[in-house]
Write a protein that holds these residues in place. Sequence first.
Motif, PDB file in Angstrom:
ATOM      1  N   TRP A 158      -5.692  -2.086  10.224  1.00  0.00           N
ATOM      2  CA  TRP A 158      -5.656  -3.150   9.209  1.00  0.00           C
ATOM      3  C   TRP A 158      -5.256  -4.470   9.841  1.00  0.00           C
ATOM      4  O   TRP A 158      -5.885  -5.500   9.658  1.00  0.00           O
TER       5      TRP A 158
ATOM      6  N   SER B 142      -8.334  -3.920  -3.480  1.00  0.00           N
ATOM      7  CA  SER B 142      -8.246  -2.598  -2.861  1.00  0.00           C
ATOM      8  C   SER B 142      -7.011  -1.834  -3.292  1.00  0.00           C
ATOM      9  O   SER B 142      -7.032  -0.606  -3.342  1.00  0.00           O
TER      10      SER B 142
ATOM     11  N   ASP C 248      -8.529 -15.121   0.779  1.00  0.00           N
ATOM     12  CA  ASP C 248      -9.359 -13.930   0.971  1.00  0.00           C
ATOM     13  C   ASP C 248      -8.500 -12.687   1.139  1.00  0.00           C
ATOM     14  O   ASP C 248      -8.809 -11.618   0.604  1.00  0.00           O
TER      15      ASP C 248
ATOM     16  N   ASP D 122      -8.685  -9.538  -1.410  1.00  0.00           N
ATOM     17  CA  ASP D 122      -8.985  -8.182  -0.952  1.00  0.00           C
ATOM     18  C   ASP D 122      -7.863  -7.231  -1.337  1.00  0.00           C
ATOM     19  O   ASP D 122      -8.090  -6.107  -1.765  1.00  0.00           O
TER      20      ASP D 122
ATOM     21  N   PHE E 296      -7.843  -5.777  12.261  1.00  0.00           N
ATOM     22  CA  PHE E 296      -8.959  -6.286  11.454  1.00  0.00           C
ATOM     23  C   PHE E 296      -8.645  -7.699  10.977  1.00  0.00           C
ATOM     24  O   PHE E 296      -9.440  -8.632  11.153  1.00  0.00           O
ATOM     25  N   VAL E 297      -7.461  -7.849  10.408  1.00  0.00           N
ATOM     26  CA  VAL E 297      -7.083  -9.143   9.851  1.00  0.00           C
ATOM     27  C   VAL E 297      -6.974 -10.194  10.955  1.00  0.00           C
ATOM     28  O   VAL E 297      -7.374 -11.335  10.793  1.00  0.00           O
TER      29      VAL E 297
ATOM     30  N   GLN F 288     -10.325 -11.191  11.788  1.00  0.00           N
ATOM     31  CA  GLN F 288     -10.866 -11.970  10.682  1.00  0.00           C
ATOM     32  C   GLN F 288     -10.408 -13.422  10.770  1.00  0.00           C
ATOM     33  O   GLN F 288     -11.175 -14.338  10.522  1.00  0.00           O
TER      34      GLN F 288
ATOM     35  N   PHE G  75       0.850  -1.201   0.000  1.00  0.00           N
ATOM     36  CA  PHE G  75       0.000   0.000   0.000  1.00  0.00           C
ATOM     37  C   PHE G  75       0.880   1.243   0.000  1.00  0.00           C
ATOM     38  O   PHE G  75       1.984   1.233   0.537  1.00  0.00           O
TER      39      PHE G  75
ATOM     40  N   ARG H  42      -7.591   0.552  -6.104  1.00  0.00           N
ATOM     41  CA  ARG H  42      -8.427   1.700  -5.722  1.00  0.00           C
ATOM     42  C   ARG H  42      -7.633   2.699  -4.925  1.00  0.00           C
ATOM     43  O   ARG H  42      -7.659   3.890  -5.194  1.00  0.00           O
ATOM     44  N   VAL H  43      -6.908   2.183  -3.922  1.00  0.00           N
ATOM     45  CA  VAL H  43      -6.146   3.086  -3.072  1.00  0.00           C
ATOM     46  C   VAL H  43      -5.150   3.875  -3.907  1.00  0.00           C
ATOM     47  O   VAL H  43      -4.987   5.078  -3.746  1.00  0.00           O
TER      48      VAL H  43
ATOM     49  N   TYR I  62      -3.536   3.533   8.440  1.00  0.00           N
ATOM     50  CA  TYR I  62      -4.392   2.403   8.806  1.00  0.00           C
ATOM     51  C   TYR I  62      -3.650   1.159   9.245  1.00  0.00           C
ATOM     52  O   TYR I  62      -4.245   0.103   9.423  1.00  0.00           O
TER      53      TYR I  62
END
Lengths: 904, 120
Positions: free
Chosen positions: A38, A72, A64, A68, A41-42, A45, A26, A75-76, A34
């Motif tokens: 991040w 993403s 997954d 993702d 979150f992972v 998950q 990223f 987009r980022v 983030y």
Amino acid sequence: MTPRRSAPRELTRLDRFLLGLLLRLFPRPFREEYRHEWLAFVQQQRREPHYRVLILGWLRFWMDIVRDLAASLSRVRRDRSPGPRSHPGKPLRATLVESLRQDLRYALRTLSRRPLFAAVAVVTLGLGIGAATAMFSVVDGILLTRRQYREPDRLVSIWQSIEGHGGYTDAGETRLDYPEYEAIREASTSFESVAVYAAAWGKTTLSGGPTPEIVTVGAATASLLPVLGVTPILGRWFLPEEEGEQVGDKAMVTVLSHDTWTRRFAGDRDVLGRTVILNGRSYTVVGVLPADFRMQWLSASLIRADDPGPRDFWVPVGAPGWVPARGSTMWEAVGRLLPGVTFEKARSETSAILADAWHWGRSHAVLVPRVEDEARGISSPLFLLFGATGLLLLIACGNVAALSLGEMPGRIHEVATRAAIGADRRRIVRQLLTESLVLGITGSALGALLAVAGTKALVSLAPPIPRMELVRVDLTVLAFAAGLGTLSGVLFGVAPAFLTARRAVGTTLRSGGRVGSRRKAGLGRWVLAGEIGSTVVLLVASGLLARSLSHLLDIGPGFKPASLAEVSVDLPVDRYKGTRELNTLMNEVLRNMRSVPGATAVSAANALPFPGNASTWGVRLHPQDSTYLMSVGYHVAPGYLRFMGIPILDGRGIMASDDADSPPVAVVSESLAKALWGDRSPVGQEMTYPMGTVTVVGVAGDVRQTVLQDAPAATFYVPFAQHARWRLSFVVHTTAPGGVVFPAMRAALWQVDNDLAITRSGYLSDAIKDSAAGERYRAVLMTVFAVLATVLAAVGIAGVTARHVAHRTREMGIRKAMGAGDGILLGSVVGDAALTGVVGVGAGLLGAFWMRPILAAFLFGVKGFDVPIYAGVAILFLGLSTLASYFPARRLLRVDPVMVLKEE
Amino acid sequence: MTQTDPTSFLPMTPVAFHVLLALEGGPQHGYGIKREVEKRTKGVIRLGAGTLYHALGSLQKRGLIAECDPPAPQAAGSSRWRFYEIQPLGARVLRAEASRLEADVAIARSRLSPAEGRVS
């Protein structure tokens, strides 16, 4: 690794590491903003029930994550760089890093679009890399890690070889006695310093606790640690003035092993100055050794005898039980060469010193580099297995390469599109290579996980090998796995990448990518054939090793080991002066042993076959003969031969009447009788061994000594009552459970002398089984590798055939429409696969034949070229490749010729 | 603050729409939003970390949502999470997007012939 029950999974360290790497994809602002969220979150998950199923859940989770990421990232990045980059059609000069990131994203995207291919490739590589890495961790831990010695190149083991005296090692070396060590220490100009240690037969009781525990004790000179260049992690090592015989109440000192320190003293730093009771004497703790200090009794491991492993306690030479005596060759020596001294000079000088010092035979020095010495007999089997895993990895790479080649026709269109909008060939190759690198690295992540489990299995299954307990998956091993992943990524990726790029750049979009699919199928088949060949080599090797093992276990040892329980002791020379005292002790202990639960008979000898630690003597017909026969001598209690089930072939056995007052007698083994007297009966004849001249009264059957594969040595038995030794093994025939028998045997012993150190205890049948532990380990591991390879090869054949079938649908449809029967079509596809099989099997058999010399050293009773095994493997494999292609090929039967023609 | 026209944010991505929808029920942290969205769409929309935080970032930048303090009762266990709440502008955009979707769906329904199932 992962617990079995279906609890929520947590991220492993490896996962975190990989996630950290992925996060770097990223752009920085996003990352900084983030990062924590991040990861949290992972982590959350990962705990979802969806991902709970062991390895499958893990794969699902990572799929997954990657999906993702692929979605993403673009987009980022689009948000971040709204500038000229977003204008299409205009070639931009991206930096190398930027284009690498693009390649990576592209790779992740295309792979997540082909999850089955990606999963098969990753699992295949993971298996290959996992096996190679696990084996590497063993090789690394046992052979490559030599951190603990300073300048290990200057360290040498000092052995001697005595004429007319057998040795402890395969090469016939013997240890030194203490006066010899002193002579070398005083006279040698080759060594900076020399040390001796005795680390084996010193189990002793630690009292002071509620019940005496058996611990192992080693003795060494004050020079040992300085010679090796090791320093204690706590306190100090012995001082020279602490050596020598301890008289009266003089305080004695001991140094603890790291293991003892952490287990018995809970790693307490105040342990220095504490008192421990060993064999009823108190010792003051003065130091703690580093964890990787593994001074082992090399002679014990070399004769495959039972070695209790690293010592718990070390005491200085001269402590009770370790009194240096002339003629007691219990000391292993290690010396540090002075800088610039050649090996040869040190050897000849030491030989000269030994020739003067030895008192009843001619001896010369044998010097072995320490590092090599510690790996003797261990390195070649390990490298054999390591080589096998290398082959397995090659097979895995071949598999993925074949699958990638199979994917090619389907991808040409995609790649051609990229070429049409301006990507040059180099760029395309790089993109495709990135893809295989991603597979390789993901495979090595899975491989590292498997290696952690595999290494544990390898260690727990292993026969006693010094330093095995040091084996673990560390950074070096992980780096090795990562390296393998990268290497294999390149290995299996290069050919498909170049081929695809070449095709694609020269292909028009309209042809739908059908061009040239035949040739690629051809290359895939060659790769497959190579894979089959390697698998055949592994299968042949495992078949040979297994057959060799079964041959080995079929050999009778020459006696009946069933239900024989053994307890052995070393007897202190200072308290048992000679044969009379020793014999009295033996008889008293034997009397006590009769009351051991379930005891039907008892006996004793100075040594027992397996480990076969009896001394070897030069035996002659007449004292003045210049030639002699090397023979193993047992000093036995009356009735020993009958007790052990060794048949008496002529004359009689050793009887109670053969005592100190009667004429000296001996029973000889069949092979000794044949060697000295030929066909004549030796009964009544005389023979001479270094302890005297004896009259032969009987002939006994041959007995194998240390390992089943060695032919029985010439052996003779003399009464313990006439010639005693300072070592006794008591054997009880009992079917009572071992948990009752061994404590009772120890008690029977200690009732007579409470200070005796027990050196071995166990069942003779186990000792025989253990003597083949190395062979069993090799055979089992080789079989596991071969089975894995077979599965991989089957997957490869099926995968390639499936692809092949898919791309030939059109051709098959047309042939069908023109009247070709199902059988003919099926035959043509299966025939292709069978042909590949034939080529592969042929190459494999040739390879196995060529590798015979490597395997020969590990085989017993089997030739490197064993027709049933070669034939069996060939038939197995031809059948397998036909079967593995038959099922995918059946899909052809469902082809509807009308549909195909319509498409045309 | 001047009144921004909510329709200037339309159309929204499905992810952004569902994130706003999830926050409509009250402040929530990233993982909570993911669970909420999955529950609501019956697993049709599965949010990954990258996708979600990208959406949160851009919604925040445009003033549709804002970071807020964690709600008191959950503070103990979930203090490490960042919480987000919907802004008045966000709520208006959400409504505007909902009516836009409604209108689109209505058009689609009227134009789709159920027999053929094809857009003419």
